[in-house]
Scaffold this motif. Structure first.
Motif, PDB file in Angstrom:
ATOM      1  N   TRP B  71       0.993  -1.188  -0.011  1.00 17.92           N
ATOM      2  CA  TRP B  71      -0.013  -0.162   0.112  1.00 17.92           C
ATOM      3  C   TRP B  71       0.889   1.793  -0.181  1.00 17.92           C
ATOM      4  O   TRP B  71       0.134   2.551  -0.484  1.00 17.92           O
ATOM      5  N   ARG B  72       1.557   1.485   0.998  1.00 19.72           N
ATOM      6  CA  ARG B  72       2.720   2.198   0.940  1.00 19.72           C
ATOM      7  C   ARG B  72       2.779   2.649  -0.152  1.00 19.72           C
ATOM      8  O   ARG B  72       3.279   3.612  -0.765  1.00 19.72           O
ATOM      9  N   ALA B  73       3.947   1.718  -0.846  1.00 25.26           N
ATOM     10  CA  ALA B  73       4.383   1.651  -2.637  1.00 25.26           C
ATOM     11  C   ALA B  73       3.509   1.833  -3.666  1.00 25.26           C
ATOM     12  O   ALA B  73       3.683   3.028  -3.966  1.00 25.26           O
ATOM     13  N   ALA B  74       2.389   1.007  -3.355  1.00 17.96           N
ATOM     14  CA  ALA B  74       1.808   2.380  -4.575  1.00 17.96           C
ATOM     15  C   ALA B  74       1.652   3.919  -3.860  1.00 17.96           C
ATOM     16  O   ALA B  74       1.020   3.933  -5.670  1.00 17.96           O
ATOM     17  N   VAL B  82       7.676   9.110 -15.355  1.00 19.58           N
ATOM     18  CA  VAL B  82       8.500   8.898 -15.494  1.00 19.58           C
ATOM     19  C   VAL B  82      10.008   8.894 -14.155  1.00 19.58           C
ATOM     20  O   VAL B  82      10.958   8.218 -13.738  1.00 19.58           O
ATOM     21  N   GLU B  83       8.622   9.649 -12.957  1.00 27.13           N
ATOM     22  CA  GLU B  83       9.611   9.289 -11.669  1.00 27.13           C
ATOM     23  C   GLU B  83       8.880   8.518 -10.311  1.00 27.13           C
ATOM     24  O   GLU B  83       7.885   8.238 -11.059  1.00 27.13           O
ATOM     25  N   ALA B  84       9.201   7.961  -9.355  1.00 30.44           N
ATOM     26  CA  ALA B  84       8.651   6.924  -8.387  1.00 30.44           C
ATOM     27  C   ALA B  84       7.494   7.619  -7.589  1.00 30.44           C
ATOM     28  O   ALA B  84       8.571   8.077  -6.366  1.00 30.44           O
ATOM     29  N   THR B  85       6.939   8.427  -8.131  1.00 33.27           N
ATOM     30  CA  THR B  85       5.928   9.034  -6.936  1.00 33.27           C
ATOM     31  C   THR B  85       4.655   8.141  -6.409  1.00 33.27           C
ATOM     32  O   THR B  85       3.662   8.881  -5.673  1.00 33.27           O
ATOM     33  N   GLY B  86       4.939   6.724  -7.159  1.00 27.95           N
ATOM     34  CA  GLY B  86       3.503   6.349  -6.463  1.00 27.95           C
ATOM     35  C   GLY B  86       2.407   6.786  -7.439  1.00 27.95           C
ATOM     36  O   GLY B  86       2.300   7.963  -8.199  1.00 27.95           O
ATOM     37  N   LEU B  87       0.963   6.488  -6.778  1.00 25.35           N
ATOM     38  CA  LEU B  87      -0.137   6.853  -7.622  1.00 25.35           C
ATOM     39  C   LEU B  87      -0.849   7.803  -6.932  1.00 25.35           C
ATOM     40  O   LEU B  87      -1.940   8.618  -7.417  1.00 25.35           O
ATOM     41  N   ARG B  88      -0.114   8.803  -5.635  1.00 25.80           N
ATOM     42  CA  ARG B  88      -1.190   9.651  -4.709  1.00 25.80           C
ATOM     43  C   ARG B  88      -0.639  11.070  -5.463  1.00 25.80           C
ATOM     44  O   ARG B  88      -2.240  11.848  -5.973  1.00 25.80           O
ATOM     45  N   PRO B  89      -0.385  11.592  -6.980  1.00 26.94           N
ATOM     46  CA  PRO B  89      -0.547  12.751  -7.152  1.00 26.94           C
ATOM     47  C   PRO B  89      -1.275  12.635  -8.323  1.00 26.94           C
ATOM     48  O   PRO B  89      -2.034  13.664  -8.699  1.00 26.94           O
ATOM     49  N   TYR B  90      -1.709  11.423  -8.731  1.00 23.94           N
ATOM     50  CA  TYR B  90      -2.692  10.319  -9.782  1.00 23.94           C
ATOM     51  C   TYR B  90      -4.082  10.698  -9.366  1.00 23.94           C
ATOM     52  O   TYR B  90      -4.823  10.980  -9.687  1.00 23.94           O
ATOM     53  N   VAL B 264       1.303  -4.713  -4.643  1.00 21.13           N
ATOM     54  CA  VAL B 264       1.411  -3.699  -5.318  1.00 21.13           C
ATOM     55  C   VAL B 264       0.516  -3.230  -6.164  1.00 21.13           C
ATOM     56  O   VAL B 264      -0.688  -1.338  -6.186  1.00 21.13           O
ATOM     57  N   HIS B 265       0.441  -3.789  -7.378  1.00 15.83           N
ATOM     58  CA  HIS B 265      -0.931  -3.639  -8.279  1.00 15.83           C
ATOM     59  C   HIS B 265      -2.417  -3.769  -7.873  1.00 15.83           C
ATOM     60  O   HIS B 265      -2.487  -2.873  -7.826  1.00 15.83           O
ATOM     61  N   PHE B 266      -2.238  -4.671  -7.206  1.00 15.49           N
ATOM     62  CA  PHE B 266      -4.046  -5.518  -6.128  1.00 15.49           C
ATOM     63  C   PHE B 266      -4.289  -3.720  -4.696  1.00 15.49           C
ATOM     64  O   PHE B 266      -4.898  -3.116  -5.378  1.00 15.49           O
ATOM     65  N   ALA B 267      -2.927  -3.020  -4.731  1.00 10.43           N
ATOM     66  CA  ALA B 267      -3.341  -2.014  -3.169  1.00 10.43           C
ATOM     67  C   ALA B 267      -3.715  -1.494  -4.631  1.00 10.43           C
ATOM     68  O   ALA B 267      -4.713   0.023  -3.991  1.00 10.43           O
TER      69      ALA B 267
END
Lengths: 300, 298
Positions: B71-74, B82-90, B264-267
């Motif tokens: 969950w944290r990773a996702a 491009v960057e490893a931001t996770g899904l938060r900005p989206y 991570v995909h499932f989270a």
């Protein structure tokens, strides 16, 4: 229909007041005129041009349509839509009707069960696609799990098999929408005249005969609505394919919607893409226009 | 539409109590509950276990080792763009897109419905039909011109552009809801207010709007669900930094670089599903009404 506008006044203020409803409606009318009908005309025009990466306004006649049906991926997409559409509509209707009839038997916790059957409808097709993609994946999903239970020879590889992959789209799509079809049929069942049922029952008809002869024929309007909604969803199917199989393996699960997108935006064949979109529109219009016509006319 | 209380079904009335038939009936209904819940179970249970437990054939089992790392990773670490931001900005993009789009399309739908029922004029039914047809067109028909139009308007690749697109193609349904609802509203009340000298907006504000609560909820939920779940417009008209949640989730899952982190995909999938799922659980009744009104006559 109610015409409330007063006698047309001579003064400008009165005229403004009379025109106010139309003024309020006009932004929406303008938006729809440009962004729906204007855009439809534009795309139809493009489908008769040699547009590639950018629009080209020189007409080339029916060439794109001729070429379209010579492209193997398009023919695959059309055949796939036929297979997918038929199975999707048929299974959703059968399953929906079956569940609606079961749920109509004075079930305890009916509301709770209904909530469970219908929740997939609230999800994005991308979420549904991701869940089923990994569940059907032979390496980690169903096949691996069943083998882990001791059935070493169990095999389920539809999603990676070009011949069977289209059926995995059916599986996921049915999962998502069959609960909704159930709800439509349940609403239809609740609207049926009980007197007729009671009379037939007194005559000694069995439950099976009651449903076949009296109940199901009365569900015609619900069948019509379900058919229109499902057919329209099938033709527009895009997200689910992208998330579940990406159109593959190869072009095995290509549908018209994915074909249009890839030809227009990744292969830069805008004319061909526009032609395929026009064919999609014609197919949907053939289903929706008669439906809307009858719905709106009945109301008068 | 869908009455909460079960009506008298005489066919059912015949068989009550606990006959073997009833037990089979409940068994079948229960099995289908499992069928519909299965993917949700798979997503939930695999989003809280280490990757190794999934790849070793344990997709259906409960985790041996519970972990929130996926969950944290996702949310904040996964490589989406491009960057490893996770899904938060989206996720934030989706919220920024959905709130104004829902508000605007609902307000316009309410005003349109008001005009089309209480101030109808010659040709307004035809106009409504034309408006409604716009809901059903395959959006592939508008992708090419819309991409160019957004460019001309300076909205290409922005969240504002997506808001605009969703308002444009959301008006049809919101108008449908309010039109069908206001059609049943007593016209005499409107006429009486008019005789008392109330104007167009005053009648709307004072008389129709106060009783529009239920249909507004239906319309808002419908628009929210549709716009949040949209993929086609998001994929066509957004840039890397304006992508909505559905597009970002798809990129995360389809990315072919590195190890596939199924957990991570499932989270991430649950995160994308959570807002609409929450609305469904809290206000399911209105959600169903919206669905039905979109297909059956309102």
């Amino acid at each position: 229909m109610s015409q409330l506008a007063g006698a047309s006044g001579a003064r400008p203020m009165d005229r403004l007041r009379d025109a106010l409803p139309r003024i309020v409606l006009s932004p929406s009318v303008a938006i729809v005129a440009v962004f729906v009908y204007g855009f439809i005309l534009f795309t139809i025009y493009l489908s008769f041009t040699n547009s590639r990466i950018l629009p080209d306004y020189e007409l080339v006649g029916w060439r794109n349509y001729h070429n379209l049906f010579r492209i193997r991926a398009w023919n695959t997409a059309v055949v796939n839509l036929a297979i997918f559409g038929l199975l999707y509509i048929a299974i959703c209707c059968c399953l929906g009707l079956f569940l609606a009839i079961l749920l109509d038997q004075r079930i305890r916790a009916e509301g709770f069960i209904r909530t469970i059957y219908l929740y997939p409808m609230a999800l994005s097709f991308i979420v549904t696609g991701v869940a089923w993609k990994w569940f059907l994946n032979p390496g980690i999903g169903l096949q691996a799990v069943v083998r882990g239970w001791g059935f070493e020879n169990f095999s389920f590889t539809w999603i990676t098999d070009g011949k069977m992959a289209i059926y995995t789209i059916v599986i996921a799509a049915v999962w998502q929408t069959s609960g909704f079809v159930m709800a439509m049929f349940l609403a239809g069942l609740r609207g049926i005249d009980n007197e007729m049922l009671k009379a037939a029952q007194i005559d000694g008809a069995s439950s099976f005969v009651l449903y076949r002869r009296i109940v199901i024929p009365q569900l015609r309007p619900a069948f019509m609505s379900a058919f229109v909604v499902l057919a329209h969803m099938a033709i527009k199917s895009y997200d689910l394919v992208i998330a579940l199989t990406g159109g593959g393996p190869g072009t095995a699960t290509e549908l018209p919607a994915t074909f249009m997108y890839s030809y227009t935006f990744t292969r830069n064949q805008m004319g061909i893409g526009a032609a395929s979109a026009v064919i999609m529109l014609m197919t949907i219009a053939a289903i929706i226009v008669p439906y809307l016509w009858s719905e709106l006319r009945e109301k008068k | 539409m869908m009455p909460g209380v079960s009506m008298d079904n005489p066919v059912a009335a015949r068989s009550r109590g606990f006959s073997p038939g009833r037990i089979v009936l409940y068994l079948i209904l229960g099995l289908f509950c499992l069928y519909y819940l299965l993917p949700l179970y798979v997503m939930a249970v695999n989003s809280v276990k280490p990757l190794s437990e999934i790849t070793s054939g344990g997709m259906m089992s409960l985790p041996d080792e519970w972990t929130l790392a996926p969950w944290r990773a996702a949310w904040s670490q996964a490589q989406v763009g491009v960057e490893a931001t996770g899904l938060r900005p989206y996720f934030m993009n989706s919220i920024l897109m959905v709130v104004p789009a829902v508000a605007l399309s609902t307000i316009m739908g309410a005003l349109n419905g008001y005009v089309l029922t209480k101030w109808a004029f010659r040709g307004s039914t035809v106009l409504f039909g034309l408006l409604l047809f716009g809901c059903f067109i395959p959006f592939q028909m508008v992708l090419i011109p819309m991409a160019r139009m957004l460019g001309l308007m300076g909205l290409a690749g922005s969240v504002a552009g997506l808001v605009f697109v969703h308002v444009v193609y959301g008006i049809g349904f919101s108008t449908l809801y309010f039109r069908n609802y206001y059609a049943a509203f007593p016209t005499e009340l409107v006429r009486a207010a008019q005789i008392d000298g109330a104007g167009f907006f005053r009648i709307f504000w004072r008389i129709l709007l106060p009783s529009s609560g239920p249909i507004a909820v239906v319309c808002i939920i419908w628009q929210f669900t549709n716009i949040w779940n949209d993929f086609l417009f998001g994929a066509s008209f957004s840039d890397f930094d304006s992508q909505p949640m559905t597009v970002a989730l798809n990129n995360l899952v389809q990315s072919s670089t590195g190890v596939r982190e199924y957990n991570v995909h499932f989270a991430g999938a649950i995160m994308a599903a959570l807002p609409t799922l929450l609305v469904y659980i809290v206000a399911g009744r209105f959600f169903v009404r919206g669905l039905m009104a979109g297909s059956v006559k309102g």
